[in-house]
Scaffold this motif. Structure first.
Motif, PDB file in Angstrom:
ATOM      1  N   GLU A   8       8.297  -7.809   8.039  1.00  0.00           N
ATOM      2  CA  GLU A   8       7.039  -8.359   7.494  1.00  0.00           C
ATOM      3  C   GLU A   8       6.470  -9.317   8.522  1.00  0.00           C
ATOM      4  O   GLU A   8       7.181 -10.191   9.024  1.00  0.00           O
ATOM      5  CB  GLU A   8       7.351  -9.070   6.171  1.00  0.00           C
ATOM      6  CG  GLU A   8       6.256  -9.931   5.609  1.00  0.00           C
ATOM      7  CD  GLU A   8       5.011  -9.150   5.223  1.00  0.00           C
ATOM      8  OE1 GLU A   8       4.145  -8.949   6.116  1.00  0.00           O
ATOM      9  OE2 GLU A   8       4.911  -8.752   4.056  1.00  0.00           O
ATOM     10  N   ASP A   9       5.192  -9.119   8.878  1.00  0.00           N
ATOM     11  CA  ASP A   9       4.589  -9.989   9.886  1.00  0.00           C
ATOM     12  C   ASP A   9       4.037 -11.273   9.282  1.00  0.00           C
ATOM     13  O   ASP A   9       3.807 -12.246   9.997  1.00  0.00           O
ATOM     14  CB  ASP A   9       3.483  -9.249  10.655  1.00  0.00           C
ATOM     15  CG  ASP A   9       2.417  -8.707   9.736  1.00  0.00           C
ATOM     16  OD1 ASP A   9       2.782  -8.204   8.651  1.00  0.00           O
ATOM     17  OD2 ASP A   9       1.237  -8.789  10.089  1.00  0.00           O
ATOM     18  N   GLU A  10       3.800 -11.282   7.970  1.00  0.00           N
ATOM     19  CA  GLU A  10       3.288 -12.511   7.356  1.00  0.00           C
ATOM     20  C   GLU A  10       4.463 -13.450   7.087  1.00  0.00           C
ATOM     21  O   GLU A  10       5.296 -13.190   6.220  1.00  0.00           O
ATOM     22  CB  GLU A  10       2.576 -12.190   6.050  1.00  0.00           C
ATOM     23  CG  GLU A  10       1.228 -11.534   6.265  1.00  0.00           C
ATOM     24  CD  GLU A  10       0.783 -10.784   5.032  1.00  0.00           C
ATOM     25  OE1 GLU A  10       0.330 -11.451   4.091  1.00  0.00           O
ATOM     26  OE2 GLU A  10       0.906  -9.558   5.006  1.00  0.00           O
ATOM     27  N   ASP A  52       7.321  -3.674   5.192  1.00  0.00           N
ATOM     28  CA  ASP A  52       5.899  -3.804   4.906  1.00  0.00           C
ATOM     29  C   ASP A  52       5.151  -2.675   5.598  1.00  0.00           C
ATOM     30  O   ASP A  52       5.583  -2.152   6.624  1.00  0.00           O
ATOM     31  CB  ASP A  52       5.403  -5.163   5.429  1.00  0.00           C
ATOM     32  CG  ASP A  52       3.984  -5.446   4.967  1.00  0.00           C
ATOM     33  OD1 ASP A  52       3.640  -5.035   3.842  1.00  0.00           O
ATOM     34  OD2 ASP A  52       3.224  -6.074   5.725  1.00  0.00           O
ATOM     35  N   MET A  54       1.591  -2.774   6.491  1.00  0.00           N
ATOM     36  CA  MET A  54       0.670  -3.287   7.502  1.00  0.00           C
ATOM     37  C   MET A  54       1.435  -4.181   8.475  1.00  0.00           C
ATOM     38  O   MET A  54       1.798  -5.305   8.149  1.00  0.00           O
ATOM     39  CB  MET A  54      -0.451  -4.100   6.833  1.00  0.00           C
ATOM     40  CG  MET A  54      -1.326  -3.279   5.921  1.00  0.00           C
ATOM     41  SD  MET A  54      -2.278  -2.034   6.819  1.00  0.00           S
ATOM     42  CE  MET A  54      -3.532  -3.092   7.550  1.00  0.00           C
ATOM     43  N   LYS A 102       2.462  -5.797  -3.564  1.00  0.00           N
ATOM     44  CA  LYS A 102       2.297  -7.252  -3.501  1.00  0.00           C
ATOM     45  C   LYS A 102       1.145  -7.667  -4.410  1.00  0.00           C
ATOM     46  O   LYS A 102       0.173  -6.923  -4.501  1.00  0.00           O
ATOM     47  CB  LYS A 102       1.949  -7.694  -2.075  1.00  0.00           C
ATOM     48  CG  LYS A 102       3.022  -7.448  -1.053  1.00  0.00           C
ATOM     49  CD  LYS A 102       2.487  -8.011   0.271  1.00  0.00           C
ATOM     50  CE  LYS A 102       3.128  -7.334   1.459  1.00  0.00           C
ATOM     51  NZ  LYS A 102       2.512  -7.737   2.718  1.00  0.00           N
TER      52      LYS A 102
HETATM   53 CA    CA Z   1       1.881  -7.247   6.807  1.00  0.00          CA
END
Ligand code: CA
Length: 232
Positions: A8-10, A52, A54, A102
């Motif tokens: 997950e990049d967030e 994730d 994205m 989410k």
């Molecule tokens: Ca993401």
């Protein structure tokens, strides 16, 4: 200790997942982009991946496809954002084991992870036992996700298969929509039961001669459904 790879990049979501999974007794490793995810998946061999969609560099769908085409069968739970052009069936077809939308509660994530790990564990521990279900003209191979009706193989999506298998396992019992939703979709909250009706209607199109007058999957008005075993 079981190890979960979180992709997950967030950062806030990643930290939230790390924190809650550790709290539930899992070891975690993390990646913030698709390339790092593949590297870690291959080098660390985690027990499960929360992925994730994205992501920078490679998106989650590409990551999932690449791992599967490389022969990896690590269970994968996909994370989708509301409004993503992500089709649930598509996710399962590319080889994901489950997906979550989410925002989700940490409790829900942990419940899903447990359920997916439990399923994959049974598969690994009993690979030689081909469990089958028989009912009238139906033969169901649980490991292979295959159904034969009068000796002919039928095509199902994974969820259609799981729903039919569950109905047959509980044949001649009345099953409520809520029960089916929680048993087949692992929803431990009151979800949208229309998803059950949609899948039942797809199943009927494939197994019933006359979908208006089904022989096998009967509607129980106001409650749900029942798989009726035919006396042959
Ligand atoms: Ca993401």
């Amino acid at each position: 200790m079981q190890r979960i790879l979180i992709v997950e990049d967030e950062q806030p979501i990643r930290k939230l997942l790390e924190y809650n999974l550790k709290l539930s007794g899992y070891e975690t490793i993390s990646a913030a982009d698709g390339e790092a995810a593949i590297e870690l998946a291959l080098s660390e061999q985690p027990d499960l991946i929360v992925l994730d969609i994205m992501l920078p560099k490679l998106d989650g769908i590409e990551v999932c496809k690449m791992l599967r085409s490389g022969g990896s069968n690590i269970p994968i739970i996909m994370l989708t954002a509301k409004g993503d052009e992500f089709d649930k069936v598509h996710g399962l077809e590319i080889g994901a084991d489950d997906y979550m939308t989410k925002p989700f509660s940490p409790r829900e994530v942990v419940a899903r992870i447990k359920a997916v790990l439990r399923r994959s564990k049974t598969k690994v521990e009993h690979p030689e036992v081909e469990e089958t279900l028989l009912s009238g003209p139906f033969k169901v191979y649980l490991e292979r996700y295959e159904v034969y009706l009068h000796g002919e193989k039928l095509d199902f999506t994974p969820k259609e298969f799981e729903l039919l298998a569950y109905l047959i396992q509980n044949k001649n019992r009345v099953l409520s929509r809520d029960l089916l939703l929680s048993a087949v979709w692992n929803y431990d909250f009151a979800g949208d039961t229309r998803i059950v009706d949609v899948h039942v209607s797809h199943l009927r199109e494939k197994v019933e001669k006359d979908t208006r007058n089904p022989q096998f999957i009967k509607t129980v008005r106001g409650i749900g459904y029942k798989f009726e075993e035919l006396d042959l």
